[in-house]
Design a protein around this motif. Structure first.
Motif, PDB file in Angstrom:
ATOM      1  N   UNK A 111       0.847  -1.183   0.000  1.00 15.90           N
ATOM      2  CA  UNK A 111       0.000   0.000   0.000  1.00 15.90           C
ATOM      3  C   UNK A 111       0.890   1.243   0.000  1.00 15.90           C
ATOM      4  N   UNK A 112       0.755   2.112  -0.999  1.00 19.07           N
ATOM      5  CA  UNK A 112       1.607   3.303  -1.062  1.00 19.07           C
ATOM      6  C   UNK A 112       1.248   4.311   0.034  1.00 19.07           C
ATOM      7  N   UNK A 113       2.260   5.061   0.438  1.00 19.89           N
ATOM      8  CA  UNK A 113       2.042   6.107   1.437  1.00 19.89           C
ATOM      9  C   UNK A 113       1.349   7.283   0.770  1.00 19.89           C
ATOM     10  N   UNK A 114       0.378   7.850   1.466  1.00 20.43           N
ATOM     11  CA  UNK A 114      -0.364   8.942   0.837  1.00 20.43           C
ATOM     12  C   UNK A 114      -0.381  10.231   1.649  1.00 20.43           C
ATOM     13  N   UNK A 115       0.100  10.187   2.898  1.00 24.70           N
ATOM     14  CA  UNK A 115      -0.009  11.393   3.722  1.00 24.70           C
ATOM     15  C   UNK A 115       1.071  11.441   4.797  1.00 24.70           C
ATOM     16  N   UNK A 116       1.169  12.589   5.416  1.00 22.46           N
ATOM     17  CA  UNK A 116       2.093  12.738   6.544  1.00 22.46           C
ATOM     18  C   UNK A 116       1.644  11.886   7.731  1.00 22.46           C
ATOM     19  N   UNK A 117       0.351  11.635   7.837  1.00 19.02           N
ATOM     20  CA  UNK A 117      -0.132  10.731   8.887  1.00 19.02           C
ATOM     21  C   UNK A 117       0.446   9.338   8.681  1.00 19.02           C
ATOM     22  N   UNK A 118       0.536   8.883   7.432  1.00 17.28           N
ATOM     23  CA  UNK A 118       1.158   7.588   7.150  1.00 17.28           C
ATOM     24  C   UNK A 118       2.617   7.575   7.614  1.00 17.28           C
ATOM     25  N   UNK A 119       3.327   8.658   7.371  1.00 21.23           N
ATOM     26  CA  UNK A 119       4.729   8.771   7.797  1.00 21.23           C
ATOM     27  C   UNK A 119       4.809   8.697   9.319  1.00 21.23           C
ATOM     28  N   UNK A 120       3.935   9.426   9.991  1.00 21.24           N
ATOM     29  CA  UNK A 120       3.908   9.401  11.462  1.00 21.24           C
ATOM     30  C   UNK A 120       3.632   7.989  11.969  1.00 21.24           C
ATOM     31  N   UNK A 121       2.696   7.302  11.338  1.00 20.82           N
ATOM     32  CA  UNK A 121       2.368   5.946  11.782  1.00 20.82           C
ATOM     33  C   UNK A 121       3.528   4.977  11.576  1.00 20.82           C
ATOM     34  N   UNK A 122       4.318   5.162  10.537  1.00 19.88           N
ATOM     35  CA  UNK A 122       5.517   4.344  10.373  1.00 19.88           C
ATOM     36  C   UNK A 122       6.510   4.600  11.513  1.00 19.88           C
ATOM     37  N   UNK A 123       6.686   5.874  11.876  1.00 22.74           N
ATOM     38  CA  UNK A 123       7.589   6.209  12.985  1.00 22.74           C
ATOM     39  C   UNK A 123       7.056   5.658  14.304  1.00 22.74           C
ATOM     40  N   UNK A 124       5.763   5.781  14.521  1.00 25.95           N
ATOM     41  CA  UNK A 124       5.156   5.252  15.747  1.00 25.95           C
ATOM     42  C   UNK A 124       5.281   3.733  15.792  1.00 25.95           C
ATOM     43  N   UNK A 125       5.112   3.091  14.668  1.00 24.81           N
ATOM     44  CA  UNK A 125       5.266   1.637  14.587  1.00 24.81           C
ATOM     45  C   UNK A 125       6.698   1.236  14.916  1.00 24.81           C
ATOM     46  N   UNK A 126       7.645   2.026  14.462  1.00 24.18           N
ATOM     47  CA  UNK A 126       9.062   1.778  14.752  1.00 24.18           C
ATOM     48  C   UNK A 126       9.310   1.767  16.262  1.00 24.18           C
TER      49      UNK A 126
END
Length: 178
Positions: free
Chosen positions: A1-16
């Motif tokens: 699933x491609x990233x579409x927003x800054x929220x997606x970026x934040x969720x990747x960092x939070x997942x990390x």
């Protein structure tokens, strides 16, 4: 699933960090969303400024300001609002390229006498779907490192994220973080 927003970026960092995800970076009132809002745009601009990312490179034509500078420079030009870093002035004159210039605030100062000035620069206006994976990783690891203490109360998770940022797989950011 491609990233579409800054929220997606934040969720990747939070997942990390093993932290809970957010629904919206802009409107959530959680500690996680507030931490992301506080740091994300600054991290993006900093990483863009440190390297000539191909996906963020743009060309533009500057208009000369009406008021010439009171200095050793003969002309002043307004930089684009999305310009994070000037790469070069790209006139079509190979015999007399514009090499001497200064950037002061949001103005480019030169001794070029024309009415328009083509430039190449790094822009912070590229939407998330246009980001390359290496830049996404750099932003994610830097954001995870920055928010680890607030979100998890475990700053060592931030240290681990910085180590990932500094691995040989991240050559564009390795030198910048030293």
């Amino acid at each position: 699933m491609p990233l579409s927003s800054k929220t997606d970026i934040c969720n990747l960092a939070l997942s990390e960090l093993g932290a809970r995800r957010i629904n919206s970076m802009d409107s959530d009132t959680t500690v996680e969303a507030k931490a992301c809002r506080l740091h994300l745009n600054h991290i993006i601009d900093t990483l863009l400024e440190r390297h000539q990312w191909s996906f963020a490179t743009k060309r533009g034509v500057l208009a000369r300001l009406a008021q010439d500078p009171i200095s050793e420079w003969k002309s002043a030009w307004q930089l684009p609002a999305d310009c994070i870093r000037l790469i070069r002035i790209s006139t079509n004159d190979p015999v007399n390229p514009v090499r001497d210039f200064a950037v002061e605030g949001r103005h480019l100062l030169t001794n070029f006498g024309g009415t328009s000035l083509p430039v190449v620069y790094v822009s912070n206006a590229r939407p998330v779907p246009e980001w390359i994976p290496l830049f996404v990783d750099a932003v994610v690891y830097k954001l995870a490192a920055r928010i680890a203490g607030d979100v998890t109360q475990n700053p060592s998770l931030g240290v681990a994220a910085i180590k990932k940022l500094e691995t040989p797989a991240m050559p564009a950011t390795q030198k910048a973080e030293a």
